[in-house]
Design a protein around this motif. Structure first.
Motif, mmCIF file in Angstrom:
data_model
loop_
_atom_site.group_PDB
_atom_site.id
_atom_site.type_symbol
_atom_site.label_atom_id
_atom_site.label_comp_id
_atom_site.label_asym_id
_atom_site.label_seq_id
_atom_site.Cartn_x
_atom_site.Cartn_y
_atom_site.Cartn_z
ATOM 1 N N GLY A 48 0.812 -1.203 0.000
ATOM 2 C CA GLY A 48 0.000 0.000 0.000
ATOM 3 C C GLY A 48 0.850 1.260 0.000
ATOM 4 O O GLY A 48 2.076 1.225 0.056
ATOM 5 N N MET A 49 0.173 2.392 -0.039
ATOM 6 C CA MET A 49 0.845 3.690 -0.048
ATOM 7 C C MET A 49 1.393 3.992 1.353
ATOM 8 O O MET A 49 0.729 3.756 2.348
ATOM 9 C CB MET A 49 -0.146 4.771 -0.488
ATOM 10 N N VAL A 50 2.604 4.532 1.402
ATOM 11 C CA VAL A 50 3.249 4.804 2.677
ATOM 12 C C VAL A 50 3.230 6.291 3.012
ATOM 13 O O VAL A 50 3.129 6.678 4.171
ATOM 14 C CB VAL A 50 4.706 4.281 2.660
ATOM 15 N N HIS A 51 3.329 7.150 1.998
ATOM 16 C CA HIS A 51 3.353 8.597 2.209
ATOM 17 C C HIS A 51 2.471 9.303 1.186
ATOM 18 O O HIS A 51 2.309 8.809 0.065
ATOM 19 C CB HIS A 51 4.771 9.165 2.022
ATOM 20 N N LEU A 52 1.938 10.457 1.558
ATOM 21 C CA LEU A 52 1.489 11.405 0.552
ATOM 22 C C LEU A 52 2.748 12.144 0.098
ATOM 23 O O LEU A 52 3.621 12.437 0.911
ATOM 24 C CB LEU A 52 0.464 12.382 1.127
ATOM 25 N N ASN A 53 2.838 12.427 -1.193
ATOM 26 C CA ASN A 53 4.124 12.846 -1.740
ATOM 27 C C ASN A 53 4.267 14.324 -2.070
ATOM 28 O O ASN A 53 5.334 14.739 -2.522
ATOM 29 C CB ASN A 53 4.431 12.017 -2.999
ATOM 30 N N SER A 54 3.227 15.119 -1.877
ATOM 31 C CA SER A 54 3.334 16.528 -2.260
ATOM 32 C C SER A 54 2.285 17.363 -1.531
ATOM 33 O O SER A 54 1.345 16.831 -0.931
ATOM 34 C CB SER A 54 3.145 16.675 -3.774
ATOM 35 N N VAL A 55 2.452 18.687 -1.641
ATOM 36 C CA VAL A 55 1.462 19.616 -1.093
ATOM 37 C C VAL A 55 0.108 19.371 -1.748
ATOM 38 O O VAL A 55 -0.937 19.387 -1.076
ATOM 39 C CB VAL A 55 1.910 21.073 -1.341
ATOM 40 N N ASP A 56 0.114 19.135 -3.052
ATOM 41 C CA ASP A 56 -1.144 18.918 -3.782
ATOM 42 C C ASP A 56 -1.868 17.675 -3.275
ATOM 43 O O ASP A 56 -3.098 17.681 -3.158
ATOM 44 C CB ASP A 56 -0.877 18.784 -5.284
ATOM 45 N N GLU A 57 -1.124 16.617 -2.967
ATOM 46 C CA GLU A 57 -1.758 15.389 -2.473
ATOM 47 C C GLU A 57 -2.356 15.607 -1.084
ATOM 48 O O GLU A 57 -3.436 15.093 -0.784
ATOM 49 C CB GLU A 57 -0.743 14.237 -2.449
ATOM 50 N N VAL A 58 -1.668 16.358 -0.252
ATOM 51 C CA VAL A 58 -2.206 16.664 1.086
ATOM 52 C C VAL A 58 -3.455 17.524 0.956
ATOM 53 O O VAL A 58 -4.461 17.300 1.640
ATOM 54 C CB VAL A 58 -1.156 17.369 1.968
ATOM 55 N N SER A 59 -3.406 18.511 0.068
ATOM 56 C CA SER A 59 -4.562 19.393 -0.144
ATOM 57 C C SER A 59 -5.772 18.594 -0.624
ATOM 58 O O SER A 59 -6.892 18.779 -0.131
ATOM 59 C CB SER A 59 -4.193 20.471 -1.164
ATOM 60 N N ALA A 60 -5.553 17.682 -1.576
ATOM 61 C CA ALA A 60 -6.646 16.845 -2.079
ATOM 62 C C ALA A 60 -7.179 15.933 -0.977
ATOM 63 O O ALA A 60 -8.392 15.697 -0.869
ATOM 64 C CB ALA A 60 -6.164 16.013 -3.272
ATOM 65 N N PHE A 61 -6.288 15.433 -0.155
ATOM 66 C CA PHE A 61 -6.674 14.577 0.978
ATOM 67 C C PHE A 61 -7.576 15.345 1.937
ATOM 68 O O PHE A 61 -8.652 14.855 2.319
ATOM 69 C CB PHE A 61 -5.413 14.087 1.692
ATOM 70 N N MET A 62 -7.166 16.542 2.323
ATOM 71 C CA MET A 62 -7.950 17.337 3.274
ATOM 72 C C MET A 62 -9.288 17.762 2.674
ATOM 73 O O MET A 62 -10.315 17.782 3.374
ATOM 74 C CB MET A 62 -7.160 18.556 3.734
ATOM 75 N N ASP A 63 -9.307 18.081 1.388
ATOM 76 C CA ASP A 63 -10.578 18.419 0.720
ATOM 77 C C ASP A 63 -11.548 17.242 0.786
ATOM 78 O O ASP A 63 -12.752 17.424 1.020
ATOM 79 C CB ASP A 63 -10.333 18.805 -0.740
ATOM 80 N N GLU A 64 -11.004 16.044 0.587
ATOM 81 C CA GLU A 64 -11.842 14.840 0.642
ATOM 82 C C GLU A 64 -12.371 14.614 2.062
ATOM 83 O O GLU A 64 -13.535 14.264 2.253
ATOM 84 C CB GLU A 64 -11.041 13.625 0.174
ATOM 85 N N VAL A 65 -11.513 14.828 3.046
ATOM 86 C CA VAL A 65 -11.924 14.664 4.451
ATOM 87 C C VAL A 65 -13.069 15.619 4.779
ATOM 88 O O VAL A 65 -14.133 15.206 5.266
ATOM 89 C CB VAL A 65 -10.728 14.920 5.401
ATOM 90 N N TYR A 66 -12.876 16.902 4.501
ATOM 91 C CA TYR A 66 -13.892 17.898 4.860
ATOM 92 C C TYR A 66 -15.158 17.744 4.028
ATOM 93 O O TYR A 66 -16.253 18.059 4.498
ATOM 94 C CB TYR A 66 -13.317 19.305 4.712
ATOM 95 N N GLY A 67 -15.008 17.230 2.815
ATOM 96 C CA GLY A 67 -16.186 17.010 1.973
ATOM 97 C C GLY A 67 -17.122 15.951 2.532
ATOM 98 O O GLY A 67 -18.303 15.914 2.173
#
Length: 202
Positions: A48-67
């Motif tokens: 599986g995935m071990v890290h998010l790799n960029s600012v964009d991936e973290v931003s997309a992750f947080m958008d998904e969480v709050y959505g």
């Protein structure tokens, strides 16, 4: 006529034999991999995935969480920003962290309203990082009353792969955000650890 038929049968038999040998040879080639190579490929598929790799991936992750969190549970005007790892005072104020060894990025998600006791932190780590130690330092040292007039009621921290997700705030808000963060991580095939939790007197 009989002779021609016999020749056709022999020709067909020869073709079938040639195809069979080719298939066997092909199968033999695919079987030449060592057991270590096969094991490595299987591990790559299941790790599986071990890290998010960029600012964009973290931003997309947080958008998904709050959505996925009910609007009435979220603070107003939540914004996610990357903290400057060179600004140790700012890092200490928002996370309680003093040792940044193994950390590649820290992302803070808070309400623009300074009187709202809510904070989520995503920490990207290196492959060599001791993520468990970072998580413990974060849980132990972060100030749940950093807003002076308000205090975060509940705080949680989990490992997502080898990254860290932390959230603190009102009990209902913090637990809802954590739940959606875990779901977002699992949708990315990230392994989710047990959760650390702490209730704060308010």
């Amino acid at each position: 006529m009989k002779k021609r038929i016999m020749m056709n049968k022999i020709g067909i038999a020869a073709i079938v034999m040639t195809l069979s040998l080719s298939m066997l040879t092909g199968c033999g080639n695919s079987g030449d991999r060592t057991s270590d190579e096969v094991s490595t490929e299987e591990n790559a598929d299941t790790a599986g995935m071990v890290h998010l790799n960029s600012v964009d991936e973290v931003s997309a992750f947080m958008d998904e969480v709050y959505g996925g969190v009910a609007e009435d549970l979220l603070p107003m005007e939540v914004q996610t920003t990357e903290l400057d790892l060179g600004d140790t005072d700012m890092i200490s104020y928002h996370t309680g962290l003093s040792d940044l060894d193994g950390i590649e990025g820290i992302y803070l998600s808070e309400s623009m309203m300074s009187s709202t006791a809510y904070s989520a932190v995503y920490i990207r780590t290196t492959d060599e990082a001791d993520a468990e130690a970072i998580r413990k330092q974060l849980m132990d040292n972060i100030n749940p009353a950093k807003w002076v007039c308000v205090t975060a009621e509940q705080q949680y921290a989990v490992l997502l792969g080898n990254d860290i997700f932390f959230v603190m705030g009102h009990q209902d808000t913090a637990s809802a955000v954590l739940e959606k963060a875990i779901a977002a991580a699992e949708s990315r095939n990230m392994k989710v650890s047990d959760k650390l939790e702490k209730a704060n007197p308010i």
